[in-house]
Design a protein around this motif. Structure first.
Motif, mmCIF file in Angstrom:
data_model
loop_
_atom_site.group_PDB
_atom_site.id
_atom_site.type_symbol
_atom_site.label_atom_id
_atom_site.label_comp_id
_atom_site.label_asym_id
_atom_site.label_seq_id
_atom_site.Cartn_x
_atom_site.Cartn_y
_atom_site.Cartn_z
ATOM 1 N N SER A 152 1.403 13.702 9.705
ATOM 2 C CA SER A 152 -0.121 14.244 9.417
ATOM 3 C C SER A 152 -0.993 13.144 9.773
ATOM 4 O O SER A 152 -1.862 12.584 9.540
ATOM 5 N N GLY A 153 -0.172 12.303 8.796
ATOM 6 C CA GLY A 153 -1.007 10.984 8.204
ATOM 7 C C GLY A 153 -1.012 9.724 9.345
ATOM 8 O O GLY A 153 -0.820 8.994 8.924
ATOM 9 N N LEU A 161 1.352 17.238 18.775
ATOM 10 C CA LEU A 161 -0.502 18.701 18.740
ATOM 11 C C LEU A 161 0.176 18.765 17.441
ATOM 12 O O LEU A 161 -1.048 19.050 16.463
ATOM 13 N N MET A 162 1.555 18.964 16.564
ATOM 14 C CA MET A 162 1.389 19.603 14.856
ATOM 15 C C MET A 162 0.853 18.177 14.354
ATOM 16 O O MET A 162 0.603 19.335 13.259
ATOM 17 N N GLY A 163 1.008 17.316 14.662
ATOM 18 C CA GLY A 163 0.253 16.123 13.484
ATOM 19 C C GLY A 163 -0.982 16.646 13.338
ATOM 20 O O GLY A 163 -1.496 16.279 11.684
ATOM 21 N N PRO A 164 -1.938 16.713 14.337
ATOM 22 C CA PRO A 164 -3.111 16.305 14.199
ATOM 23 C C PRO A 164 -3.261 18.169 13.237
ATOM 24 O O PRO A 164 -4.494 18.661 12.409
ATOM 25 N N VAL A 165 -2.945 19.034 13.543
ATOM 26 C CA VAL A 165 -3.054 20.036 13.003
ATOM 27 C C VAL A 165 -2.742 19.988 11.749
ATOM 28 O O VAL A 165 -3.165 20.757 10.491
ATOM 29 N N LYS A 166 -1.740 19.943 11.057
ATOM 30 C CA LYS A 166 -1.004 19.160 9.868
ATOM 31 C C LYS A 166 -1.987 18.298 9.435
ATOM 32 O O LYS A 166 -2.297 18.382 7.683
ATOM 33 N N ALA A 167 -2.646 17.542 9.583
ATOM 34 C CA ALA A 167 -3.730 16.413 8.768
ATOM 35 C C ALA A 167 -4.642 17.264 8.466
ATOM 36 O O ALA A 167 -5.469 17.393 8.052
ATOM 37 N N ALA A 168 -4.766 18.331 9.423
ATOM 38 C CA ALA A 168 -6.095 19.332 9.442
ATOM 39 C C ALA A 168 -6.081 20.614 8.090
ATOM 40 O O ALA A 168 -6.760 20.724 7.427
ATOM 41 N N PRO A 192 8.019 18.566 3.290
ATOM 42 C CA PRO A 192 8.918 17.934 3.236
ATOM 43 C C PRO A 192 9.520 16.716 4.177
ATOM 44 O O PRO A 192 9.217 16.809 4.711
ATOM 45 N N GLY A 193 10.671 16.587 4.235
ATOM 46 C CA GLY A 193 11.138 15.210 5.377
ATOM 47 C C GLY A 193 11.941 16.859 6.385
ATOM 48 O O GLY A 193 11.759 17.288 5.498
ATOM 49 N N PRO A 194 12.611 16.237 7.378
ATOM 50 C CA PRO A 194 12.641 16.875 8.010
ATOM 51 C C PRO A 194 14.246 17.887 7.802
ATOM 52 O O PRO A 194 14.808 16.437 6.788
ATOM 53 N N ILE A 248 2.433 16.095 -1.951
ATOM 54 C CA ILE A 248 2.864 15.775 -2.800
ATOM 55 C C ILE A 248 4.096 15.887 -1.492
ATOM 56 O O ILE A 248 5.093 17.392 -1.266
ATOM 57 N N TYR A 249 5.284 14.231 -1.369
ATOM 58 C CA TYR A 249 6.532 14.355 -0.595
ATOM 59 C C TYR A 249 7.276 14.913 -1.162
ATOM 60 O O TYR A 249 7.632 15.061 -2.816
ATOM 61 N N VAL A 250 8.298 15.511 -0.511
ATOM 62 C CA VAL A 250 9.867 15.850 -1.282
ATOM 63 C C VAL A 250 11.004 15.263 0.018
ATOM 64 O O VAL A 250 11.227 16.106 1.095
ATOM 65 N N ASP A 251 10.915 13.927 1.023
ATOM 66 C CA ASP A 251 11.260 13.366 1.361
ATOM 67 C C ASP A 251 12.650 12.449 1.455
ATOM 68 O O ASP A 251 12.880 11.285 2.154
ATOM 69 N N GLY A 252 12.925 12.492 0.286
ATOM 70 C CA GLY A 252 14.132 11.233 -0.449
ATOM 71 C C GLY A 252 13.086 9.998 -0.084
ATOM 72 O O GLY A 252 13.733 8.542 -0.002
ATOM 73 N N GLY A 253 11.834 9.476 0.017
ATOM 74 C CA GLY A 253 11.061 8.184 0.305
ATOM 75 C C GLY A 253 10.762 7.626 1.166
ATOM 76 O O GLY A 253 10.193 7.038 0.686
ATOM 77 N N VAL A 254 10.764 8.196 2.147
ATOM 78 C CA VAL A 254 10.240 7.738 3.778
ATOM 79 C C VAL A 254 8.694 7.546 3.541
ATOM 80 O O VAL A 254 8.358 6.965 3.784
ATOM 81 N N HIS A 255 7.860 8.716 2.824
ATOM 82 C CA HIS A 255 6.495 7.739 3.220
ATOM 83 C C HIS A 255 6.673 6.994 2.529
ATOM 84 O O HIS A 255 5.201 6.291 2.723
ATOM 85 N N ALA A 256 7.343 5.997 1.411
ATOM 86 C CA ALA A 256 6.985 4.774 0.703
ATOM 87 C C ALA A 256 7.264 3.683 1.602
ATOM 88 O O ALA A 256 6.895 2.767 0.907
#
Length: 258
Positions: A152-153, A161-168, A192-194, A248-256
């Protein structure tokens, strides 16, 4: 309120949308909510999905309803049934996302107007529709959650396509939090992470996406369905009463990490 009670869903009434099979995020949330003492009504897409879902929900006493948000009246019927059963709602979890495969597998610039509109309608706007239907039946306030993703970000290869959709969707979460806050209704996106869900299997080279996430994660692993459910349960509990409007991320820290 006791400290123990703050981390429990005991006695709470919930509605969870989007159970597809034993690997779906909605199922993880359902299983944990029941284990913590919540009463829930859950939905699957249709009769075809029901044969996979009912053997999961029946043994734990979670009532199952069919709900295709693209079909007029089905979302309204689902909410009405849950309200009639429980008298009120304390939490709602929206875990549905969909896009036409032709649009999902192609470049964003090649996506069709119709496909993009349907993806937004199912994956994003249905959360607002759900909130409108449920909010009048949450007299004590409560929580509303939807599911997002890192794409999303930032631009994630093959997420398309799902990126812009999740951003919305994440933007909608912030506006819904502002609008529903005076009713003591908290709104969040869980990111979540994948993990290999049925919806994720439609994304091209999803195995590669998971491998990249695992390699980047500070925890050096993928997250589990149980960890996603635990975060969701926390956000639906009284322990999260001071939080709203967040992704809120639960992705093992990937977003950081870069």
């Amino acid at each position: 309120m006791s400290k123990a009670a703050a981390f429990s869903l005991a006695g709470k009434k919930g509605l969870i949308l989007g159970v597809a099979n034993e690997r779906s995020i909605a199922w993880g949330c359902t299983e944990l909510a029941r284990a913590q003492g919540a009463d829930v009504v859950v939905s699957c897409l249709n009769e075809k999905a029901r044969k996979w879902v009912e053997p999961l929900t029946a043994p734990i006493g979670a009532e199952l309803m069919n709900c295709n948000v693209e079909e007029p009246g089905e979302l309204e019927a689902l909410v009405q049934h849950a309200v009639q059963k429980f008298g009120k709602l304390d939490f709602v979890i929206h875990s549905i996302a969909w896009a036409p495969l032709d649009d999902l597998h192609g470049d964003v610039v090649d996506s069709s107007r119709e496909g993009f509109a349907r993806a937004v309608s199912v994956s994003c706007h249905s959360f607002a529709e759900l909130a409108k239907l449920c909010a009048p039946h949450m007299p004590d306030g409560g929580s509303m959650l939807s599911m997002s993703y890192l794409g999303s970000g930032e631009a994630v290869p093959n997420y398309g396509l799902m990126g812009p959709v999740k951003a919305a969707l994440e933007s909608m979460v912030r506006y819904m939090a502002m609008e529903l806050g005076p009713r003591n209704i908290r709104v969040h996106a869980v990111s979540p992470g994948p993990i290999l869900t049925r919806a994720a299997s439609g994304i091209a080279d999803f195995d590669g996406l998971m491998a990249t996430a695992q390699a980047k994660a500070p925890l050096q692993r993928l997250v589990t369905l149980e960890e996603i459910a635990q975060l969701s349960a926390f956000l639906c509990s009284d322990a999260a009463s001071g939080m709203s409007g967040q992704t809120i991320y639960v992705d093992g820290g990937v977003h950081a990490v870069d």
